[in-house]
Design an enzyme around this catalytic site. Structure first.
Site, PDB file in Angstrom:
ATOM      1  CG  ASP A 293      -2.062   0.751   1.179  1.00 25.89           C
ATOM      2  OD1 ASP A 293      -2.713   0.653   0.127  1.00 25.89           O
ATOM      3  OD2 ASP A 293      -2.327   1.503   2.134  1.00 25.89           O
TER       4      ASP A 293
ATOM      5  CG  ASP B 164       7.955  11.176  12.338  1.00 29.44           C
ATOM      6  OD1 ASP B 164       6.961  11.602  11.708  1.00 29.44           O
ATOM      7  OD2 ASP B 164       7.958  11.079  13.572  1.00 29.44           O
ATOM      8  CG  HIS B 165       4.155  10.482   7.285  1.00 30.50           C
ATOM      9  ND1 HIS B 165       3.825   9.630   8.296  1.00 30.50           N
ATOM     10  CD2 HIS B 165       3.025  11.177   7.011  1.00 30.50           C
ATOM     11  CE1 HIS B 165       2.552   9.796   8.623  1.00 30.50           C
ATOM     12  NE2 HIS B 165       2.032  10.734   7.854  1.00 30.50           N
TER      13      HIS B 165
ATOM     14  CE  LYS C  90       1.565  14.918   8.099  1.00 34.51           C
ATOM     15  NZ  LYS C  90       0.740  14.469   6.996  1.00 34.51           N
TER      16      LYS C  90
ATOM     17  CG  ASP D 274      -0.291   4.379  14.639  1.00 35.54           C
ATOM     18  OD1 ASP D 274       0.510   3.831  13.855  1.00 35.54           O
ATOM     19  OD2 ASP D 274      -1.318   4.988  14.264  1.00 35.54           O
TER      20      ASP D 274
ATOM     21  CG  HIS E 265       3.630  10.883  13.433  1.00 32.90           C
ATOM     22  ND1 HIS E 265       4.725  10.579  12.657  1.00 32.90           N
ATOM     23  CD2 HIS E 265       2.683   9.968  13.115  1.00 32.90           C
ATOM     24  CE1 HIS E 265       4.444   9.520  11.909  1.00 32.90           C
ATOM     25  NE2 HIS E 265       3.209   9.127  12.174  1.00 32.90           N
TER      26      HIS E 265
END
Ligand code: BG6
Length: 494
Positions: free
Chosen positions: A19, A180-181, A185, A238, A243
């Protein structure tokens, strides 16, 4: 773009039928190609167990791009850079074959031996893969090699250490890019600029002028088809361990002496070192967990977490976490940083609200309670921008005040959405810029902090469900702030 700056690289994606590859990686590589950040000197090798051919793989890449991006272009030139190789991560022969394929492709695409190994798959095999890449000489000899690792990086500090030790046997810390997406950002990257490029904020950015800071990341979606992963993780592992703590570190760090990766990381690490550790007796005062029961979102009935799958019937996993984080250093002593995140909340929104202390005397409101503090809101998503709440005179007779908002919206200015987080992170990795990736010390300190909370929670059964789908979490999350004399500022657009 200057062709000399276009990185030459072979990207090897483990988990290429998954995915993440479909939703994020292929579209991001395409955007980099389309806007000239990469030229023709690149190839992507997709690995997974399925016995796909190059053509099937290319069709998939094509579909994933045309689903997520509007494009009139003929994608064939782009997808011709993609190759598929059926792969068993535990099988030595798979690595030997891969080695020959990479050598061949390096000849065709002139990628100078530069290789990115992107582990976009379940973490059980990260250690094995890293070691076999090393053993079979796939790290290449002429160029650089980098290993990109998706979260979760461990399940707690002990397992994270074990994983890190395994990976470090094969790769140096400098070669490891832990994703760490949130760090990709646009508005998360903007935190530093807003803080350190503006005197009006930086001079006030401390415990003399700020009363509290709130970081909320709410999601309307539930666990979707990820319950197997999620039920072993929960909201704290999570979202909070990575984040949320990363955003806190960026909000709290001292100005770096320059913008190099090392200097920025070292300031973030100092913040994580200053986190007040939560011991067993403090957990209930500082942290709140929740799990959603059934409810309604946008008028639609939503099942409770325990009804989402058969094996969740008795689940004790938290789908919501809120907490008060204290940073015991000179700048932040006494200022709570509140974080909250959860699934099946009112809406999708990530926001930071910085609440400034009141002025000493109320002149312009009827009562003290009506006074409005100044707020700086950093809108991370879905809208990107900042809002500054000030007080101004109510028009007309009299001199009463009312709050007004000065709004800056990124999209209105640039006309388009800013690049996807993954696009920026991938490019960062290609040019060797690890600033927006997490260093091992950050991972370890974050786990240390989170472990002390989870150790208590794992041993105590919670009374779940305790919040309705479509609400903003359990009552206790509101009480957490109320007992300090604060309240959560709204995060979804009213
Ligand atoms: C991921 C979590 O890291 O972040 C997901 O595993 C979560 O559970 C996602 O949905 C949220 O990311 P974003 O970019 O949609 O806010």
């Amino acid at each position: 773009m200057d062709k000399k700056q276009q990185p030459k690289v072979l990207i090897v994606i483990f988990g290429a039928t998954g995915d993440l590859a479909k939703r994020k990686l292929f579209p991001s590589i395409y955007r980099l190609y389309q806007n000239g950040a990469i030229g023709e000197d690149f190839a992507v090798v997709g690995l997974a167990r399925r016995s796909w051919t190059n053509d099937v793989f290319r069709d998939n890449v094509n579909n994933s791009i045309s689903h997520s991006l509007s494009t009139d272009d003929n994608l064939d030139a782009f997808t011709s850079h993609f190759y598929y190789h059926p792969f068993d991560v535990t099988d030595d022969a798979s690595y030997q074959d891969l080695g020959s394929l990479l050598n061949d492709l390096e000849g065709v695409y002139e990628t100078d031996g530069n290789r990115i190994f992107y582990l976009a798959m379940a973490p059980n095999f990260f250690g094995t893969i890293a070691n076999k890449l090393n053993t079979f000489g796939l790290k290449g000899s002429t160029g650089w090699s980098r290993l990109v690792i998706e979260k979760p990086f461990g399940h707690d500090l002990a397992s994270a250490k074990e994983l890190n030790n395994q990976i470090r046997e094969a790769f140096d810390e400098k070669q490891i890019y832990r994703i760490d997406h949130y760090l990709g950002k646009e508005m998360v990257q903007n935190i530093e600029v807003i803080r350190f490029a503006n005197g009006i904020f930086e001079h006030l950015w401390n415990n003399r002028f700020i009363s509290n800071i709130q970081v909320t990341s709410s999601e309307a979606i539930g666990v979707e088809d990820r319950s197997r992963y999620y039920d072993h993780s929960g909201a704290t592992r999570d979202m909070a361990q990575n984040h949320m703590l990363q955003m806190v570190a960026l909000l709290a760090m001292e100005p770096p002496i320059n913008l190099s990766t090392e200097e920025i990381r070292s300031e973030k690490i100092k913040v994580l070192r200053a986190l007040r550790q939560i011991d067993d007796t403090m957990v209930d005062d500082y942290f709140v967990r929740g799990q959603y029961g059934h409810g309604k979102i946008n008028g639609k009935y939503i099942k409770g977490y325990r009804e989402e799958a058969e094996d969740l019937v008795d689940s004790n996993t938290e789908t919501f976490v809120a907490g008060k984080i204290m940073i015991d250093n000179y700048r932040w002593a006494g200022v709570p940083f509140y974080i909250r995140t959860g699934k099946r909340l009112e809406g999708k929104s990530t926001k930071i609200v910085v609440e400034f202390k009141d002025i000493p005397m109320n002149l312009f409101y009827e009562t003290n309670e009506e006074r409005q503090p100044n707020l700086l809101t950093i809108n991370i998503q879905p809208n990107e921008g900042i809002t500054l709440r000030l007080n101004a005179k109510k028009s007309g007779v009299g001199s009463m005040a009312k709050p007004i908002d000065l709004d800056y919206n990124n999209e209105n200015v640039h006309g388009i959405n800013t690049p996807e987080a993954y696009e920026k992170l991938l490019y960062g990795c290609m040019i060797g810029d690890a600033t927006n990736f997490t260093h091992w010390d950050e991972v370890a300190l974050s786990w240390k902090f989170i472990d002390s909370i989870l150790n208590v929670w794992t041993d105590q059964k919670a009374t779940f469900p305790n919040y309705e789908a479509g609400s903003m979490g359990p009552k206790a999350a509101h009480e957490l702030l109320e007992k300090d004399g604060f309240h959560w500022w709204p995060t979804t657009e009213d």
